[in-house]
Scaffold this motif. Structure first.
Motif, PDB file in Angstrom:
ATOM      1  N   SER A 290       0.829  -1.208   0.000  1.00 45.21           N
ATOM      2  CA  SER A 290       0.000   0.000   0.000  1.00 45.21           C
ATOM      3  C   SER A 290       0.863   1.259   0.000  1.00 45.21           C
ATOM      4  N   ARG A 291       2.016   1.197   0.652  1.00 44.46           N
ATOM      5  CA  ARG A 291       2.931   2.346   0.670  1.00 44.46           C
ATOM      6  C   ARG A 291       3.431   2.682  -0.727  1.00 44.46           C
ATOM      7  N   ASP A 292       3.609   1.655  -1.575  1.00 40.01           N
ATOM      8  CA  ASP A 292       4.143   1.864  -2.919  1.00 40.01           C
ATOM      9  C   ASP A 292       3.160   2.576  -3.841  1.00 40.01           C
ATOM     10  N   ARG A 293       1.891   2.612  -3.461  1.00 41.36           N
ATOM     11  CA  ARG A 293       0.908   3.257  -4.325  1.00 41.36           C
ATOM     12  C   ARG A 293       1.027   4.778  -4.294  1.00 41.36           C
ATOM     13  N   VAL A 294       1.631   5.318  -3.250  1.00 38.29           N
ATOM     14  CA  VAL A 294       1.908   6.761  -3.180  1.00 38.29           C
ATOM     15  C   VAL A 294       3.364   6.928  -2.748  1.00 38.29           C
ATOM     16  N   PRO A 295       4.313   6.614  -3.630  1.00 36.95           N
ATOM     17  CA  PRO A 295       5.735   6.642  -3.253  1.00 36.95           C
ATOM     18  C   PRO A 295       6.256   8.069  -3.120  1.00 36.95           C
ATOM     19  N   THR A 296       7.310   8.213  -2.388  1.00 44.24           N
ATOM     20  CA  THR A 296       7.980   9.501  -2.248  1.00 44.24           C
ATOM     21  C   THR A 296       9.400   9.394  -2.772  1.00 44.24           C
ATOM     22  N   VAL A 297       9.980  10.537  -3.061  1.00 42.68           N
ATOM     23  CA  VAL A 297      11.371  10.610  -3.502  1.00 42.68           C
ATOM     24  C   VAL A 297      12.194  11.187  -2.359  1.00 42.68           C
ATOM     25  N   THR A 298      13.241  10.488  -1.951  1.00 45.30           N
ATOM     26  CA  THR A 298      14.076  10.965  -0.849  1.00 45.30           C
ATOM     27  C   THR A 298      14.849  12.211  -1.258  1.00 45.30           C
ATOM     28  N   ASN A 299      15.358  12.919  -0.264  1.00 45.75           N
ATOM     29  CA  ASN A 299      16.142  14.115  -0.560  1.00 45.75           C
ATOM     30  C   ASN A 299      17.367  13.785  -1.410  1.00 45.75           C
ATOM     31  N   ALA A 300      18.009  12.647  -1.106  1.00 42.91           N
ATOM     32  CA  ALA A 300      19.200  12.257  -1.869  1.00 42.91           C
ATOM     33  C   ALA A 300      18.840  11.984  -3.323  1.00 42.91           C
ATOM     34  N   GLN A 301      17.718  11.292  -3.540  1.00 42.59           N
ATOM     35  CA  GLN A 301      17.314  10.999  -4.906  1.00 42.59           C
ATOM     36  C   GLN A 301      16.822  12.263  -5.605  1.00 42.59           C
ATOM     37  N   GLN A 302      16.226  13.168  -4.849  1.00 41.32           N
ATOM     38  CA  GLN A 302      15.826  14.447  -5.435  1.00 41.32           C
ATOM     39  C   GLN A 302      17.051  15.206  -5.944  1.00 41.32           C
ATOM     40  N   ALA A 303      18.136  15.155  -5.189  1.00 42.41           N
ATOM     41  CA  ALA A 303      19.370  15.822  -5.620  1.00 42.41           C
ATOM     42  C   ALA A 303      19.910  15.174  -6.891  1.00 42.41           C
ATOM     43  N   LEU A 304      19.800  13.832  -6.963  1.00 34.21           N
ATOM     44  CA  LEU A 304      20.250  13.127  -8.163  1.00 34.21           C
ATOM     45  C   LEU A 304      19.403  13.527  -9.367  1.00 34.21           C
ATOM     46  N   ALA A 305      18.076  13.638  -9.173  1.00 40.97           N
ATOM     47  CA  ALA A 305      17.200  14.078 -10.253  1.00 40.97           C
ATOM     48  C   ALA A 305      17.565  15.490 -10.698  1.00 40.97           C
ATOM     49  N   GLU A 306      17.870  16.351  -9.741  1.00 47.41           N
ATOM     50  CA  GLU A 306      18.257  17.727 -10.063  1.00 47.41           C
ATOM     51  C   GLU A 306      19.494  17.757 -10.943  1.00 47.41           C
ATOM     52  N   ARG A 307      20.483  16.966 -10.593  1.00 49.08           N
ATOM     53  CA  ARG A 307      21.709  16.925 -11.415  1.00 49.08           C
ATOM     54  C   ARG A 307      21.401  16.402 -12.816  1.00 49.08           C
ATOM     55  N   GLU A 308      20.511  15.408 -12.906  1.00 49.90           N
ATOM     56  CA  GLU A 308      20.202  14.843 -14.216  1.00 49.90           C
ATOM     57  C   GLU A 308      19.467  15.849 -15.097  1.00 49.90           C
ATOM     58  N   PHE A 309      18.480  16.536 -14.545  1.00 47.57           N
ATOM     59  CA  PHE A 309      17.774  17.543 -15.337  1.00 47.57           C
ATOM     60  C   PHE A 309      18.720  18.639 -15.806  1.00 47.57           C
ATOM     61  N   ARG A 310      19.613  19.039 -14.922  1.00 48.21           N
ATOM     62  CA  ARG A 310      20.585  20.058 -15.304  1.00 48.21           C
ATOM     63  C   ARG A 310      21.513  19.542 -16.401  1.00 48.21           C
ATOM     64  N   GLY A 311      21.935  18.278 -16.276  1.00 53.58           N
ATOM     65  CA  GLY A 311      22.795  17.694 -17.294  1.00 53.58           C
ATOM     66  C   GLY A 311      22.111  17.611 -18.655  1.00 53.58           C
ATOM     67  N   LEU A 312      20.824  17.272 -18.662  1.00 53.27           N
ATOM     68  CA  LEU A 312      20.084  17.225 -19.921  1.00 53.27           C
ATOM     69  C   LEU A 312      19.984  18.616 -20.537  1.00 53.27           C
ATOM     70  N   ASP A 313      19.781  19.603 -19.687  1.00 54.89           N
ATOM     71  CA  ASP A 313      19.711  20.977 -20.170  1.00 54.89           C
ATOM     72  C   ASP A 313      21.039  21.400 -20.793  1.00 54.89           C
ATOM     73  N   ASP A 314      22.128  21.057 -20.129  1.00 49.59           N
ATOM     74  CA  ASP A 314      23.456  21.393 -20.661  1.00 49.59           C
ATOM     75  C   ASP A 314      23.721  20.652 -21.969  1.00 49.59           C
ATOM     76  N   LEU A 315      23.308  19.387 -22.024  1.00 50.62           N
ATOM     77  CA  LEU A 315      23.526  18.604 -23.240  1.00 50.62           C
ATOM     78  C   LEU A 315      22.801  19.229 -24.424  1.00 50.62           C
ATOM     79  N   ALA A 316      21.555  19.643 -24.217  1.00 55.02           N
ATOM     80  CA  ALA A 316      20.794  20.244 -25.310  1.00 55.02           C
ATOM     81  C   ALA A 316      21.438  21.535 -25.813  1.00 55.02           C
ATOM     82  N   ALA A 317      22.204  22.201 -24.934  1.00 51.24           N
ATOM     83  CA  ALA A 317      22.844  23.469 -25.304  1.00 51.24           C
ATOM     84  C   ALA A 317      24.267  23.287 -25.824  1.00 51.24           C
TER      85      ALA A 317
END
Length: 616
Positions: free
Chosen positions: A445-472
């Motif tokens: 039941s917990r998996d039906r509304v999952p959360t993203v940890t702060n550490a994983q949020q930071a990883l997502a942030e780096r990835e989005f930034r990297g994709l932005d840099d790649l496109a440029a």
């Protein structure tokens, strides 16, 4: 499946992923960059919308879950549709057969590097999966008595391959998608995953982008199933579409902390179209094994039916690696055509029979000015399938990273050192159902509304930034140029024949290509083909290096891996090569292979073998 509009996910974006779905990043200068993205929440994310992903999703839905299936192309346009010839199951419609003989043929073709449990699960469950597909509306060809018809395929000891003309994969995917739509399984097409959110121990989601809008996407989920295909399209000459099978699944899994296995085993199908004869767009495109299964014969430029010298007992229907090497040898020794191929001829069969059994091949070649009911086709080997991939537990799909599963051509184990023709489609539905069932039981039941940890949020942030840099990126080297060079490198250094010198040359060339990515130029935004190729390039270079390293490590010849400097099979090398990555780089270790069950061992000892004279 039920299509989800790009901006309607039924969940708010104002959560711990960031206010209004935005991440503020700092580019190292004096200004902040605001990167917008959307958040999608799902109990299970299935990455890949081909047969394997569809069958997993169906099982999940039938268990009461609502997974989200994503694919890189329009829905229904998965690579499964290119599997033409058939799907194996020991039905015994025409010949005496049972699942133990199917398993024995699979192990023999795989040179006994297969995971025996995976093989037995596939062979044992396939009759039920075929009947299931039949019940769901798949229009199998039938015998005069009404049974599901079966044809010969290479290295099989009986007629075991069920088929729908020569469009079996297309018909099968249509059937699975119709079933998924009936279950209202949500899906999104034209989405590419670029990173899994993982700390090496567990997965908490994935990051990607919408290929049509360029929008960044953060998927919140505690369960990810990789069903993204193989990596045969890394080669210059291959039977895949250029934008498919480029190793994303394997690279994503390795980066997330999973293990890869047996990457050195790449299957070269004997019969790909010869581009210099039919045009560059057709180079390497598959001429289905069904042509040989229906009696097609191979001739060199001198008119000799040369398989009599290489395999007098099984002829054209010997194992794919045997036939592919034979063709390569004929060409190398000067008995090939002017275009570097040989001839595949089925014109001795009745024209109406050919049109009935091989309608797609007839139509394709007619469009190129060749009537295959009267004249031969020109063919040569082409990179077709990858036996290596993610190392999993086949009863569960587990990868060793909590919450991460894999299935289909993304994984290793069923096929060993060489795949038995007709087993690729079989694996997708046999193992797909098992994996789907296990994941369904794992979701809480917990998996039906999952959360993203702060550490994983930071990883997502780096990835989005990297994709932005790649496109440029505004360098001088376009991604497609490096991908094309990589294809040439692998074909020349790790093709049908390889040795230590060529493999080391390949590794050096891959390192040089990787260095040149620092000067990458992307033409267009994140919706452009150039950007897609730039993302592909990262995956492809990673997987190319792993393949070359394991090929260099295995100092023997076995199945699809043929070392000219070590031409014999060595019993001491009946081991799997398991590869992992850490801060120290790539690491390879050897792991022993289990033995099959007593029932399958007995079938192996009985030495079943095809008598090709049935086709004469």
């Amino acid at each position: 499946m039920t299509k989800i509009p790009p901006t309607d996910h039924g969940v708010p974006t104002t959560d711990d992923a960031g206010v209004d779905g935005r991440i503020n990043t700092h580019d190292g200068g004096d200004r902040d960059r605001e990167i917008e993205y959307d958040t999608v929440t799902t109990p299970v994310l299935v990455v890949g919308a081909g047969a394997a992903g569809a069958r997993v999703a169906i099982e999940l839905a039938e268990s009461g879950l609502e997974p989200l299936v994503i694919g890189k192309r329009d829905h229904g346009d998965a690579h499964t549709t290119w599997a033409a010839g058939g799907i194996n199951a020991a039905l015994g419609s025409l010949d005496e057969d049972d699942w133990t003989i199917h398993a024995a043929d699979t192990l023999n073709e795989g040179h006994h590097l297969n995971d025996p449990e995976a093989v037995e699960l596939t062979a044992k469950h396939m009759p039920d999966r075929i009947h299931e597909l039949d019940e769901w509306g798949m229009s199998f060809d039938r015998t005069e008595e009404g049974a599901i018809n079966q044809r010969y395929f290479g290295a099989q000891s009986s007629r075991r391959t069920c088929f729908v003309g020569d469009r079996t994969g297309e018909a099968m995917l249509e059937t699975l998608i119709d079933r998924a739509k009936a279950l209202e399984i949500p899906y999104r097409d034209n989405v590419m995953i670029t990173r899994l959110l993982s700390d090496g121990e567990r997965v908490d989601g994935a990051v990607g982008f919408d290929m049509e809008t360029g929008e960044g996407l953060l998927f919140r989920t505690n369960h990810v199933v990789l069903a993204a295909g193989g990596f045969s399209a890394l080669y210059h000459r291959h039977s895949s579409r250029d934008d498919e099978n480029n190793g994303d699944g394997q690279a994503l899994a390795l980066e997330a902390g999973a293990r890869l296995m047996d990457l050195e085993f790449v299957q070269f199908h004997p019969t790909g179209m010869v581009g210099e004869r039919y045009g560059e767009e057709w180079d390497g495109r598959l001429v289905t094994e069904a042509v040989r299964g229906e009696g097609g014969r191979l001739f060199n430029a001198e008119g000799e039916r040369f398989m009599e010298r290489y395999s007098p007992n099984q002829m054209e229907l010997d194992a794919r690696d045997v036939v592919a090497r034979a063709i390569a040898q004929e060409v190398r020794e000067g008995r090939g055509t002017d275009h570097g191929g040989v001839y595949l001829d089925i014109s001795h069969r009745d024209p109406d029979y050919i049109r009935e059994r091989l309608p797609t091949m007839v139509e394709r070649f007619e469009g190129l000015g060749v009537d295959i009911t009267r004249e031969p086709m020109e063919v040569a080997p082409t990179a077709h399938y990858t036996m290596g991939g993610v190392d999993i537990d086949f009863r569960t799909g587990e990868t060793g990273v909590d919450g991460l599963y894999a299935v289909g051509e993304t994984v290793a184990g069923v096929h060993g050192a060489n795949r038995l023709g007709g087993n690729s489609l079989a694996e997708t539905v046999a193992i797909g159902k098992l994996v789907g069932g296990h994941v369904a039981n794992a979701v809480t039941s917990r998996d039906r509304v999952p959360t993203v940890t702060n550490a994983q949020q930071a990883l997502a942030e780096r990835e989005f930034r990297g994709l932005d840099d790649l496109a440029a990126a505004e360098g001088s080297v376009r991604p497609i140029e490096l991908l094309e060079e990589l294809g040439d490198v692998l074909w020349d250094t790790a093709g049908i024949l390889r040795d230590e010198e060529s493999l080391r040359e390949g590794l050096a060339a891959v390192a040089e290509l990787r260095a040149r990515t620092a000067d990458l130029r992307v033409d267009g935004d994140r919706t452009s083909e150039s950007f897609e190729y730039a993302v592909d390039l990262s995956f492809s270079l990673t997987v190319a290096e792993t393949m070359l390293r394991t090929a260099l490590e295995r100092t023997e010849s076995r199945g699809a891996h043929y070392r000219t400097d070590f031409p014999e099979t060595d019993s001491d090398w009946r081991v799997n090569l398991v590869l992992s990555a850490d801060e120290g780089g790539l690491r390879i270790r050897r792991r022993g292979v289990a033995d099959p069950s007593d029932a399958v061992r007995a079938a192996i000892d009985e030495n079943h073998e095809l008598d090709y004279h049935h086709l004469e």
